[in-house]
Design a protein around this motif. Structure first.
Motif, PDB file in Angstrom:
ATOM      1  N   LYS A 280       0.835  -1.203   0.000  1.00  0.00           N
ATOM      2  CA  LYS A 280       0.000   0.000   0.000  1.00  0.00           C
ATOM      3  C   LYS A 280       0.868   1.250   0.000  1.00  0.00           C
ATOM      4  CE  LYS A 280      -4.016   2.067   0.202  1.00  0.00           C
ATOM      5  NZ  LYS A 280      -4.957   1.989  -0.945  1.00  0.00           N
ATOM      6  N   ASP A 283       2.388   1.722  -3.443  1.00  0.00           N
ATOM      7  CA  ASP A 283       1.476   2.345  -4.403  1.00  0.00           C
ATOM      8  C   ASP A 283       1.479   3.864  -4.280  1.00  0.00           C
ATOM      9  OD1 ASP A 283       0.774  -0.103  -5.431  1.00  0.00           O
ATOM     10  OD2 ASP A 283      -1.019  -0.319  -4.170  1.00  0.00           O
ATOM     11  N   ASN A 284       1.772   4.363  -3.088  1.00  0.00           N
ATOM     12  CA  ASN A 284       1.865   5.808  -2.863  1.00  0.00           C
ATOM     13  C   ASN A 284       3.315   6.285  -2.863  1.00  0.00           C
ATOM     14  OD1 ASN A 284      -0.956   6.949  -2.300  1.00  0.00           O
ATOM     15  ND2 ASN A 284      -0.911   5.144  -0.983  1.00  0.00           N
ATOM     16  N   ARG A 285       4.183   5.475  -3.484  1.00  0.00           N
ATOM     17  CA  ARG A 285       5.590   5.819  -3.731  1.00  0.00           C
ATOM     18  C   ARG A 285       6.412   6.015  -2.462  1.00  0.00           C
ATOM     19  NH1 ARG A 285       5.431   9.523  -9.264  1.00  0.00           N
ATOM     20  NH2 ARG A 285       3.765   8.354 -10.286  1.00  0.00           N
ATOM     21  N   TRP A 317       2.008  12.849  -0.952  1.00  0.00           N
ATOM     22  CA  TRP A 317       1.636  11.471  -1.251  1.00  0.00           C
ATOM     23  C   TRP A 317       1.013  10.755  -0.054  1.00  0.00           C
ATOM     24  CZ3 TRP A 317       1.755   9.296  -6.043  1.00  0.00           C
ATOM     25  CH2 TRP A 317       2.387  10.049  -7.031  1.00  0.00           C
ATOM     26  N   GLY A 318       1.297  11.256   1.149  1.00  0.00           N
ATOM     27  CA  GLY A 318       0.701  10.625   2.322  1.00  0.00           C
ATOM     28  C   GLY A 318      -0.674  11.165   2.662  1.00  0.00           C
ATOM     29  N   TRP A 321      -2.743  13.743  -2.007  1.00  0.00           N
ATOM     30  CA  TRP A 321      -3.135  13.016  -3.217  1.00  0.00           C
ATOM     31  C   TRP A 321      -4.165  11.913  -2.934  1.00  0.00           C
ATOM     32  CZ3 TRP A 321      -1.717  17.086  -4.706  1.00  0.00           C
ATOM     33  CH2 TRP A 321      -0.445  17.525  -5.025  1.00  0.00           C
ATOM     34  N   PRO A 322      -4.034  11.146  -1.845  1.00  0.00           N
ATOM     35  CA  PRO A 322      -5.105  10.181  -1.555  1.00  0.00           C
ATOM     36  C   PRO A 322      -6.459  10.857  -1.347  1.00  0.00           C
ATOM     37  CG  PRO A 322      -3.132   9.601  -0.328  1.00  0.00           C
ATOM     38  CD  PRO A 322      -2.872  10.946  -0.946  1.00  0.00           C
ATOM     39  N   LYS A 325      -7.685  12.093  -4.713  1.00  0.00           N
ATOM     40  CA  LYS A 325      -8.066  10.927  -5.523  1.00  0.00           C
ATOM     41  C   LYS A 325      -9.481  10.467  -5.177  1.00  0.00           C
ATOM     42  CE  LYS A 325      -5.980   6.663  -7.254  1.00  0.00           C
ATOM     43  NZ  LYS A 325      -4.840   5.720  -7.124  1.00  0.00           N
ATOM     44  N   ARG A 348      -0.799  17.555  -8.938  1.00  0.00           N
ATOM     45  CA  ARG A 348       0.598  17.301  -8.562  1.00  0.00           C
ATOM     46  C   ARG A 348       1.532  18.321  -9.188  1.00  0.00           C
ATOM     47  NH1 ARG A 348       0.377  10.898 -10.197  1.00  0.00           N
ATOM     48  NH2 ARG A 348      -0.834  10.120  -8.413  1.00  0.00           N
ATOM     49  N   GLY A 635       7.121  11.603  -5.711  1.00  0.00           N
ATOM     50  CA  GLY A 635       6.961  10.629  -4.631  1.00  0.00           C
ATOM     51  C   GLY A 635       8.118  10.722  -3.659  1.00  0.00           C
TER      52      GLY A 635
END
Length: 713
Positions: A280, A283-285, A317-318, A321-322, A325, A348, A635
């Motif tokens: 997981k 997937d979020n780099r 990214w933590g 972006w989630p 999304k 981004r 990322g």
């Protein structure tokens, strides 16, 4: 090529004695992350005011003439090291855009190669000229100029941003007339047309900058101290040990890259895709990709830079972006691919741009303010600026070092007519050549840039002397918006803006680099003429070497520039998006993106303002906006690598600080150089169609069960 020298200093854009530049100038003197060379002054090692006399140590040595400093052996070594460092800079350009200063490595390896050469010649009785610090300075200058073209040439930013590969990642209108795919011929022609003008723009001001105003140029000064130390008995002994250490870690890094290659027979294969913190997080780099390069970069960059990058990765990214999304289908169309600039990728890219522009604007105003203060200070001292170098020099210092250095610096003067004639001649040729390469770039656009550029080059060179900040990419961005808007959307404004960025950036960047070289030459008693000619020769080599190295990458890696590829060239998309924004306006942004851009633009300014107003003991804990912006697009994997490098150096420093200070840069340089040069054989293997034998891929337990069932059926 985030360097705030000294503070944001990566020395360069790197060790804490150098500078850290965010993108802007790599190979130059500072560490670079993408764009501006930020600095907070760095080590202010101006003259030798509080140090023992350096020149007394070398008093008995015969000073070579400027022609004797420009030796064939020096340029042979410079060419070899220039190729090596160009591969390193190119790889970093096309991966994350964070480029550490390689001038320490250039000076160290140049000293090692020529010292070995002269010892061999001496034993055989064929040595005609001893190896001097002046020759070492020529090598350092030439190598930095050569590899610097890999950065200022825009291979990872504005130049590659013109390609159809990057243009295909957006849905802009008139894409056909706003694209130009790479070709060796036009790239080499463009670089030769724009890379030399900056050298002539500030040449007449060398005496004013170095002698009259006695500007610090911390990176140039630090480099001079390094070279001077190499040529003392104690320094030569330490340099030999440092080179040996660099060689060990170079070999380790090269072999580690070779070993990893065996497991990359397919997309998503190899150690680089190891899900260190779980699938997981991957997937979020968030993962450690076993890159020796960025572990080395982390050892060079100040701790605050690495932490800032990690904080930016966690924030974007933590968290962001989630959350964005989850708004798919509401804020942006659910039918858009993740790489579309009108979808998640748009947030981004444009939020990252907002932070970069906010940070750049703040530091531009800050450096401009310091520049104006410097002028006022000089005026109050009634220090009249001489019209020509023939005017009698002012007494700027009573020290022996300053006296002998000033005497030589003024002795080998370069006539002012050379500067004016060179600038006018090259400008005239460029005005004819550039519109032939880019028909969207009219000759009068180029003329306006060349009229304005000398003033901006002076401001950049003066500001770099005070603060070690080169704001070349900021001036380049101004050209993107100004020329792009002037050309207009229907007349290829996107491509015209990118081309204008290249013209402006090269002029302003090389101007400050030349002054850094003059400062280094002044403190090593190298002739200004040898500095100027070595810069010209290094630039010419770079105009040939860099396009060839880029072409090797371009042909070997077919997915070059794709967001998911091994070489995503992140700043190519960023620069193109800036140009689109300048031409199409805010209509290019996804829903609510403009609001978020405002927040992060002003947030970057406020953070910088707080850093500069509170006590230094607290300011060192506040993240740097420029560094935070970099992982918004890429990322956090490289941030984790860099933090591992910081951790290694921190523990080493606790165990033995003296050794960590002496050999840390050598270890870091070895890791960077070894992994970087592995790119050459890996590219050749790819061109030859040789594929790795093994694919090491990591799957979830459920996916693995499905694969097993499929294979057994």
């Amino acid at each position: 090529m985030v360097t705030r020298n000294g503070e944001r200093s990566f020395h360069g854009d790197s060790h804490e004695s150098g500078t850290f530049s965010v993108e802007e100038n790599p190979a130059s003197r500072t560490m670079t992350i993408e764009d501006e060379d930020h600095g907070d002054g760095g080590r202010r090692l101006d003259s030798d005011d509080k140090l023992p006399s350096v020149e007394m140590i070398f008093k008995g040595q015969v000073e070579p003439s400027w022609r004797e400093q420009l030796t064939i052996r020096a340029f042979v070594v410079s060419f070899v090291l220039g190729v090596l460092f160009t591969f390193i800079v190119m790889k970093l350009n096309l991966t994350t855009g964070i480029i550490p200063s390689l001038n320490v490595s250039a000076g160290l390896l140049g000293f090692f190669f020529l010292k070995s050469w002269t010892k061999l010649m001496e034993k055989s009785g064929l040595l005609k000229q001893p190896f001097t610090r002046q020759e070492n300075t020529v090598i350092q200058t030439c190598v930095v100029a050569t590899s610097g073209i890999a950065f200022s040439g825009g291979f990872g930013s504005y130049l590659f941003g013109m390609s159809s590969t990057v243009a295909g990642q957006s849905s802009e209108t008139n894409a056909a007339q706003n694209t130009k795919d790479p070709s060796l011929s036009w790239i080499i022609g463009f670089l030769f047309a724009v890379s030399f003008l900056g050298l002539f723009s500030v040449l007449p001001l060398r005496k004013i900058m170095i002698i009259d105003y006695k500007l610090t140029y911390p990176s140039g000064t630090a480099t001079a101290h390094l070279i001077n130390s190499f040529h003392t008995p104690q320094g030569a002994k330490l340099a030999k040990k440092q080179v040996r250490t660099l060689g060990k870690f170079f070999s380790f890094s090269f072999l580690w890259g070779f070993f990893q290659w065996f497991f990359t027979a397919g997309d998503g294969c190899g150690f680089v895709n190891f899900p260190t913190f779980g699938l997981k997080a991957f997937d979020n780099r968030f993962y450690f990709d076993f890159s020796a390069t960025y572990v080395g970069v982390g050892m060079i960059c100040p701790y605050l830079i690495n932490i800032s990058v990690l904080v930016g990765a966690i924030l974007s990214w933590g968290l962001m972006w989630p959350l964005i999304k989850n708004r798919k289908g509401d804020w942006y169309s659910s039918e858009l691919s993740e790489s579309s600039l009108h979808g998640l990728q748009g947030y981004r890219v444009f939020i990252s741009i907002a932070m970069i522009l906010g940070d750049g604007l703040y530091n531009f105003i800050k450096v401009l303010g310091r520049t104006i203060q410097g002028f006022i200070k000089q005026y109050k001292k009634k220090e009249v600026i001489p019209v020509t170098e023939r005017d009698s020099p002012q007494k700027v210092s009573n020290s022996y070092d300053d006296e002998v250095r000033t005497k030589l610096f003024l002795k080998d003067g370069i006539p002012m007519w050379v500067s004016f004639a060179g600038y006018v001649a090259i400008a005239a040729v460029s005005m004819g050549v550039i519109p032939k390469i880019f028909h969207q770039m009219k000759w009068y656009y180029v003329l306006v840039i060349y009229i304005v550029a000398p003033a901006l080059a002076f401001c950049n060179a003066y500001g770099a002397g005070l603060t070690d900040w080169s704001l070349a990419s900021t001036y380049g961005k101004l050209a993107i918006f100004a020329i792009g808007a002037w050309a207009g959307e229907s007349h290829g404004g996107v491509l015209a803006g990118l081309a204008a960025c290249g013209v402006m950036m090269n002029i302003v960047s090389t101007a400050s680099d030349l002054m850094q070289d003059f400062k280094t030459g002044y403190m090593t008693r190298s002739s200004p003429r040898s500095m100027f000619f070595s810069q010209i020769i290094g630039t010419a080599m770079g105009c040939l070497i860099s396009p060839c190295v880029f072409w090797l990458f371009y042909k070997a890696f077919k997915d070059l520039g794709s967001p998911e590829s091994q070489y995503p060239a992140p700043y190519a998309a960023v620069y193109r998006s800036m140009s689109i924004l300048g031409v199409e306006g805010f209509g290019a942004l996804p829903d609510h993106c403009l609001t978020l851009c405002y927040v992060f633009f002003f947030g970057a300014i406020i953070i910088n303002l707080i850093r500069d107003t509170i006590a230094k003991k607290w300011a060192k804990y506040i993240p740097l906006p420029m560094a935070m912006a970099i992982p918004f697009y890429l990322g956090s994997y490289f941030a984790i690598d860099m933090c591992v490098g910081s951790l290694i150096l921190f523990i080493w420093g606790k165990l033995n600080k003296a050794k960590a200070d002496a050999f840390g840069p050598a270890v870091a340089s070895g890791l960077i150089c070894g992994d970087g040069i592995w790119t050459l054989p890996s590219s050749i293997l790819a061109l030859a169609g040789v594929q790795p034998p093994i694919c090491m891929k990591f799957l979830s337990r459920g996916t693995n069960s499905m694969v097993d069932k499929f294979l057994s059926s």
